[in-house]
Design a protein around this motif. Structure first.
Motif, PDB file in Angstrom:
ATOM      1  N   ARG A 168     163.279  31.466  59.486  1.00  0.00           N
ATOM      2  CA  ARG A 168     162.765  32.102  58.415  1.00  0.00           C
ATOM      3  C   ARG A 168     162.272  33.386  58.308  1.00  0.00           C
ATOM      4  NH1 ARG A 168     156.954  29.605  56.348  1.00  0.00           N
ATOM      5  NH2 ARG A 168     156.447  31.402  54.670  1.00  0.00           N
ATOM      6  N   GLU A 169     162.487  33.923  57.410  1.00  0.00           N
ATOM      7  CA  GLU A 169     162.178  35.622  57.222  1.00  0.00           C
ATOM      8  C   GLU A 169     160.915  35.500  56.544  1.00  0.00           C
ATOM      9  OE1 GLU A 169     165.406  37.839  55.774  1.00  0.00           O
ATOM     10  OE2 GLU A 169     166.985  36.611  56.830  1.00  0.00           O
ATOM     11  N   VAL A 170     160.055  36.189  56.991  1.00  0.00           N
ATOM     12  CA  VAL A 170     158.533  36.152  56.866  1.00  0.00           C
ATOM     13  C   VAL A 170     158.084  37.743  56.287  1.00  0.00           C
ATOM     14  CG1 VAL A 170     157.953  34.183  57.863  1.00  0.00           C
ATOM     15  CG2 VAL A 170     157.364  36.420  59.002  1.00  0.00           C
ATOM     16  N   GLU A 171     156.896  37.685  55.848  1.00  0.00           N
ATOM     17  CA  GLU A 171     156.309  38.849  55.476  1.00  0.00           C
ATOM     18  C   GLU A 171     154.945  39.070  55.972  1.00  0.00           C
ATOM     19  OE1 GLU A 171     158.072  41.229  53.462  1.00  0.00           O
ATOM     20  OE2 GLU A 171     159.469  40.006  52.898  1.00  0.00           O
ATOM     21  N   TYR A 172     154.439  40.204  55.882  1.00  0.00           N
ATOM     22  CA  TYR A 172     152.966  40.333  56.408  1.00  0.00           C
ATOM     23  C   TYR A 172     152.027  39.493  55.491  1.00  0.00           C
ATOM     24  CZ  TYR A 172     155.257  44.123  59.365  1.00  0.00           C
ATOM     25  OH  TYR A 172     155.990  44.779  60.098  1.00  0.00           O
ATOM     26  N   GLY A 173     151.044  39.188  56.088  1.00  0.00           N
ATOM     27  CA  GLY A 173     149.851  38.606  55.305  1.00  0.00           C
ATOM     28  C   GLY A 173     150.048  37.099  55.009  1.00  0.00           C
ATOM     29  N   GLU A 174     151.239  36.553  55.826  1.00  0.00           N
ATOM     30  CA  GLU A 174     151.367  35.014  55.549  1.00  0.00           C
ATOM     31  C   GLU A 174     150.677  34.214  56.482  1.00  0.00           C
ATOM     32  OE1 GLU A 174     155.185  33.634  54.655  1.00  0.00           O
ATOM     33  OE2 GLU A 174     156.017  35.570  54.110  1.00  0.00           O
ATOM     34  N   GLU A 175     150.410  32.915  56.346  1.00  0.00           N
ATOM     35  CA  GLU A 175     150.174  31.871  57.068  1.00  0.00           C
ATOM     36  C   GLU A 175     151.307  31.121  57.351  1.00  0.00           C
ATOM     37  OE1 GLU A 175     146.652  28.565  58.194  1.00  0.00           O
ATOM     38  OE2 GLU A 175     146.879  28.996  56.040  1.00  0.00           O
ATOM     39  N   ILE A 176     152.068  31.483  58.425  1.00  0.00           N
ATOM     40  CA  ILE A 176     153.440  30.832  58.467  1.00  0.00           C
ATOM     41  C   ILE A 176     153.291  29.317  58.980  1.00  0.00           C
ATOM     42  CG2 ILE A 176     154.569  33.091  58.588  1.00  0.00           C
ATOM     43  CD1 ILE A 176     154.600  32.951  61.894  1.00  0.00           C
ATOM     44  N   THR A 193     155.552  42.994  64.194  1.00  0.00           N
ATOM     45  CA  THR A 193     154.674  41.924  63.819  1.00  0.00           C
ATOM     46  C   THR A 193     153.676  41.252  64.746  1.00  0.00           C
ATOM     47  OG1 THR A 193     156.321  40.996  61.905  1.00  0.00           O
ATOM     48  CG2 THR A 193     154.269  39.654  62.318  1.00  0.00           C
ATOM     49  N   ALA A 194     152.271  41.555  64.253  1.00  0.00           N
ATOM     50  CA  ALA A 194     151.386  41.028  65.095  1.00  0.00           C
ATOM     51  C   ALA A 194     151.070  39.599  64.738  1.00  0.00           C
ATOM     52  CB  ALA A 194     149.959  41.995  65.128  1.00  0.00           C
ATOM     53  N   ILE A 195     150.624  38.842  65.531  1.00  0.00           N
ATOM     54  CA  ILE A 195     150.187  37.502  65.325  1.00  0.00           C
ATOM     55  C   ILE A 195     148.687  37.407  65.284  1.00  0.00           C
ATOM     56  CG2 ILE A 195     150.926  34.954  65.442  1.00  0.00           C
ATOM     57  CD1 ILE A 195     153.086  36.749  64.406  1.00  0.00           C
ATOM     58  N   LEU A 196     148.332  36.694  64.218  1.00  0.00           N
ATOM     59  CA  LEU A 196     146.580  36.371  64.373  1.00  0.00           C
ATOM     60  C   LEU A 196     146.592  34.833  64.325  1.00  0.00           C
ATOM     61  CD1 LEU A 196     143.616  37.443  64.225  1.00  0.00           C
ATOM     62  CD2 LEU A 196     143.858  37.096  61.394  1.00  0.00           C
ATOM     63  N   LEU A 197     145.785  34.503  65.501  1.00  0.00           N
ATOM     64  CA  LEU A 197     145.347  33.052  65.352  1.00  0.00           C
ATOM     65  C   LEU A 197     143.977  32.858  64.946  1.00  0.00           C
ATOM     66  CD1 LEU A 197     146.939  31.812  68.843  1.00  0.00           C
ATOM     67  CD2 LEU A 197     147.855  32.027  66.687  1.00  0.00           C
ATOM     68  N   ARG A 198     143.818  31.896  64.136  1.00  0.00           N
ATOM     69  CA  ARG A 198     142.270  32.058  63.464  1.00  0.00           C
ATOM     70  C   ARG A 198     142.051  30.479  63.152  1.00  0.00           C
ATOM     71  NH1 ARG A 198     142.089  35.698  58.481  1.00  0.00           N
ATOM     72  NH2 ARG A 198     143.037  33.804  57.675  1.00  0.00           N
ATOM     73  N   SER A 199     140.802  29.988  63.988  1.00  0.00           N
ATOM     74  CA  SER A 199     140.397  28.518  63.815  1.00  0.00           C
ATOM     75  C   SER A 199     138.908  28.593  63.990  1.00  0.00           C
ATOM     76  CB  SER A 199     141.041  27.952  64.832  1.00  0.00           C
ATOM     77  OG  SER A 199     140.568  26.493  64.868  1.00  0.00           O
ATOM     78  N   ARG A 200     138.288  28.124  63.264  1.00  0.00           N
ATOM     79  CA  ARG A 200     136.913  27.536  63.359  1.00  0.00           C
ATOM     80  C   ARG A 200     136.042  29.077  63.766  1.00  0.00           C
ATOM     81  NH1 ARG A 200     133.839  24.718  67.013  1.00  0.00           N
ATOM     82  NH2 ARG A 200     135.564  24.761  68.481  1.00  0.00           N
TER      83      ARG A 200
END
Length: 277
Positions: A168-176, A193-200
Motif C-alpha cells: 500500500r502506497e501511503v502519504e504523510y499524516g495517515e493512520e495506516i 517516513t518517520a512512524i509515530l506510535l500513539r496510545s493512551r
C-alpha cells in the motif's frame, strides 16, 4: 537481542537484525565525509578519539488492533554485500520474532520507513501474507530512477515486487494501522517516513535513518553520502529533533546501538541523545 516495552496499550519489542561489534564496526569517516560537508578536522574534534560507529539494525514489532506490524525488516539472512566475514552477523529478525512468540508468517504488516536495502532485504521472503506500507513518493522514485546503477536500485524494486498488490502506497499524516501514524521525514530518500506510535497519551517516534549516530544530534547539519536530498534531510532532522525535545517524545533510532531507544534534549542550538526511556 530483544527488548520488550509498551507504548500505552501497545505491546512492543525492538528486535535486532544484527549489530556488528569491534573489529567490524564501520568507520565514522565513511558516514561523515568532506564531500557531505564534514571536514576531517571537524569530525576528529567532535569524535574525541572515537573512530567507528556502532551501527545497529533495530526493527520494531508492535501489536496493533489489526495484528502485529514490523517497522523495517533489516538485511535478512545471507546478505554478503558488506563482505563474507560480516554475513553471519545479520539476519536475526525472524529468529527474534520467534523468540518473542511472534511467527514471521503471522505478521500482518511490514511498515517501511524507506526502501534502502538494509530496511527491506529481510522482508523479501519472510512475510508471505503481510501487507506492506511505503510512502507513494518512495515507491515512485525507485520505479522511475532508471539512471541509477542497478546495484543501488535493485533492492527497492525487489521489495516492491515481493509485496506486489499487498503493498500500500501511503502519504504523510495517515493512520495506516490502529495507533500507527506516518510523519514527514523526507530528505534521506524522497519518501523517507518517520512512524509515530500513539496510545493512551503515550508516544514513540521511530525516525528511521534521520540520524545514524549521536554526533548528528550535536551537529544536525551533518549529512551522509546516502542522503538523497541533503538540504531537505537536514531540515527534516532538525524538525523531528526539535519536536522530540520540546514535547519529550521518546524516540526509536534504527541505527543506534541496540535497542535504539532514547530521548532527545536541547543543547544550545543543537541536541543531545539520552539512551533509555
Amino acid at each position: 537481542m530483544i527488548h520488550h516495552f509498551t507504548v500505552g496499550d501497545l505491546s512492543c519489542a525492538v528486535i535486532s537484525d544484527g549489530q556488528p561489534r569491534p573489529p567490524w564496526e564501520p568507520p565514522l569517516a565513511e558516514f561523515f565525509t568532506p564531500a557531505t560537508g564534514v571536514p576531517e578536522r571537524e569530525l576528529s574534534a567532535a569524535a574525541a578519539g572515537r573512530t567507528t560507529l556502532t551501527c545497529g539494525y533495530n526493527c520494531v514489532a508492535v501489536a496493533t488492533g489489526a495484528g502485529t506490524a514490523v517497522i523495517d525488516a533489516g538485511l535478512g539472512r545471507g546478505f554478503t554485500g558488506y563482505g563474507p566475514a560480516l554475513a553471519p552477523l545479520y539476519g536475526r529478525l525472524a529468529d527474534g520474532l520467534a523468540e518473542a512468540g511472534l511467527a514471521a508468517w503471522e505478521t500482518a504488516a511490514v511498515v517501511f520507513t524507506h526502501l534502502h536495502e538494509d530496511h527491506t532485504r529481510g522482508a523479501l521472503a519472510a512475510f508471505p501474507t503481510a501487507s506492506g506500507f511505503a510512502h507513494a513518493a518512495e515507491v515512485a522514485y525507485w520505479k522511475e530512477a532508471t539512471s541509477l546503477p542497478d546495484v543501488r536500485r535493485r533492492p527497492a524494486l525487489d521489495a516492491i515486487a515481493a509485496f506486489g498488490d499487498r503493498l500500500r502506497e501511503v502519504e504523510y499524516g495517515e493512520e495506516i494501522l490502529p495507533h500507527v501514524h506516518t510523519v514527514d521525514a523526507a530528505g534521506h530518500t524522497p519518501g523517507h517516513t518517520a512512524i509515530l506510535l500513539r496510545s493512551r497519551g503515550e508516544r514513540l517516534l521511530c525516525v528511521g535513518d534521520s540520524f545514524y549516530d549521536p554526533l548528528q544530534l550535536a551537529h544536525p547539519a551533518w549529512r551522509t553520502p546516502w542522503d538523497h536530498d541533503a538540504e531537505r534531510s537536514v531540515r527534516s532532522r532538525r524538525r523531528l529533533l526539535a519536536w522530540a525535545a520540546d514535547e519529550n517524545v521518546p524516540v526509536h533510532a534504527y541505527h543506534l546501538p541496540f535497542p535504539g531507544l532514547g530521548r532527545v534534549e536541547r543543547w544550545g542550538d543543537a541536541f543531545a541523545w539520552r539512551p533509555g526511556l
